[in-house]
Design a protein around this motif. Structure first.
Motif: not given
Length: 348
Positions: A1-6, A60-66, A14-26, A28-31
Motif C-alpha cells: 500500500m505504501a508503495e502504491k500511495a507514492r 464520480v470524481a467528487a464521490h470517490i474524493g479525487i 469519459s463519464g461512463g461506468v468503465d472509467s468510473s470503476v477504474a478510478a474507484a479501484l485505483l 481503493k488500492d491506494g494510488y
C-alpha cells in the motif's frame, strides 16, 4: 500500500461506468488518483453531449474524493483522428478511428501531458490487461478491447494501467453499485466517438462531395445508382438505389467496389464478397517483438471478429490466413499468440 500511495495515476474519465470503476479501484488500492476528462473535436453540425459527459465524470470524481481536471485536446483530435478518418474514406479505405484515438490522444497527447505533470501512470477503462511489457486480452471475451490497442509501443504500455481488464462487464456493473457511483446504471456508449447515432454517409458528405456512379450486378450490367463508391463498405445493403424487377426481390449486398471508376458491384449473396488469404500490412507495430515466420498465431480483422488461424511472413509484413476472409484496405489486422496481443498493422 505504501508503495502504491507514492504512485500518481491520471485516469482518463469519459463519464461512463468503465472509467468510473477504474478510478474507484485505483483509489481503493491506494494510488494517488487524479481524474481527467478529455475534451475532443466534434463536428459543429452535430449535437455534442460533452458537457453532460464531463459533469458525469466530475460527479464520480467528487464521490470517490479525487481531484478532477479537464484537458482540451480538440485540435490534436481533429488533426490526428478526425482528419485521418475523413482522408482515409476519401481514398477509398476503411479506417478505424478508435485505434487512432488511442495512438494520438489517450497514449499520445494525454500520456505526454500527464507525465509532464508528474504522473507515474495513466489509466483507462479499456477491457485489456498487461503483464510486464506484454499486452493481454481482457478476461471478458465479449468486451475485450485489446484489438484497439495494437498501436501501443512498449514505452507507452509501460506507463499504462487497465484496472477493469481483469473483470467481466457484469462484475464492473456490480462494483459500480458497490462503490455507489453515479454512473452505475448508465448505458454504454455506442458507435464512433465523434459521430454518435449519426449515419456514417451523412457525416462524410459534409467533407466529401457526392459523385453519382453505377451499381453493377455480377455480370457487369448497370442496375442502379449510388452517391459515390467511397461512401460504401463491403457487405452493405443500404444507401444505394437498384431498379427492382419485382416487389419480392431479395436484398442486394455490396460485394466489390472500384474507386477509380466509381462503381459498386452487388449480389443477392453476401458470401460472394471476395476473400483473401494473404494480407500485406503497413504501419506495423509489434509490442512483444515481430511474429516468428511460420509460427501459428490467430488474427482479428475487425473488432469482435473471429480469431482466425494465421501465420506471418517477413517479420509480420505479410499475414497468411488459413482460410480466405474479406477485409478492406485501411482495416487493422491484430495478431495474437494465445492471450497475448503481439501487435498488428493496417491492411495496405
Amino acid at each position: 500500500m505504501a508503495e502504491k500511495a507514492r504512485k500518481k495515476v491520471f485516469v482518463a474519465m469519459s463519464g461512463g461506468v468503465d472509467s468510473s470503476v477504474a478510478a474507484a479501484l485505483l483509489k481503493k488500492d491506494g494510488y494517488d488518483v487524479v481524474g481527467v476528462f478529455m475534451k475532443t473535436w466534434h463536428p459543429e453540425f452535430l449535437p455534442c453531449p460533452w458537457k453532460e459527459e464531463r459533469l458525469s465524470a466530475m460527479r464520480v470524481a467528487a464521490h470517490i474524493g479525487i481531484p478532477f481536471l479537464t484537458f482540451d485536446f480538440e485540435d490534436e483530435y481533429k488533426r490526428g483522428v478526425g482528419d485521418y478518418f475523413i482522408n482515409e474514406y476519401r481514398a477509398g479505405r476503411t479506417p478505424n478511428p478508435d485505434v487512432m484515438c488511442n495512438k494520438e490522444i489517450k497514449f499520445g497527447a494525454f500520456l505526454k501531458k500527464a507525465r509532464g505533470m508528474g504522473a507515474d501512470y495513466i489509466a483507462t477503462g479499456h477491457y485489456a490487461r498487461k503483464d510486464a511489457a506484454r499486452l493481454l486480452k481482457g478476461v471478458d471475451v465479449g468486451k475485450d478491447q485489446s484489438y484497439f490497442l495494437w498501436v501501443l509501443a512498449p514505452a507507452e504500455l509501460r506507463y499504462a494501467l487497465f484496472p477493469v481488464g481483469g473483470y467481466a462487464k457484469d462484475e464492473v456493473r456490480r462494483l459500480a453499485r458497490k462503490f455507489g457511483l453515479p454512473t452505475a446504471e448508465k448505458k454504454d456508449s455506442q458507435g464512433i466517438c465523434f459521430l454518435g447515432d449519426v449515419d456514417m454517409k451523412d457525416f462524410l458528405k459534409h467533407y466529401i462531395p457526392e459523385t453519382e456512379g453505377a451499381v453493377l450486378d455480377e455480370a457487369g450490367k448497370v442496375i442502379g445508382t449510388h452517391d459515390g463508391a467511397v461512401f460504401y463498405t463491403l457487405g452493405e445493403r443500404h444507401g444505394f438505389h437498384v431498379n427492382a424487377t419485382n416487389a419480392n426481390e431479395k436484398p442486394y449486398y455490396i460485394v466489390a467496389k472500384d474507386i477509380a471508376v466509381n462503381t459498386v458491384t452487388v449480389s443477392h449473396e453476401p458470401e460472394k464478397i471476395g476473400g483473401k488469404k494473404i494480407f500485406t500490412l503497413e504501419q506495423q507495430n509489434w509490442i512483444s517483438g515481430a511474429p516468428e515466420d511460420g509460427k501459428r498465431y490467430t488474427a482479428q480483422v475487425r473488432y469482435r471478429g473471429a480469431y482466425l488461424p494465421c501465420r506471418a511472413e517477413c517479420g509480420g509484413e505479410r499475414i497468411l490466413l488459413e482460410e480466405p476472409h474479406a477485409a478492406a484496405p485501411g482495416q487493422s489486422i491484430v495478431v495474437y499468440d494465445g492471450d497475448i496481443c503481439i501487435g498488428g498493422g493496417i491492411i495496405a
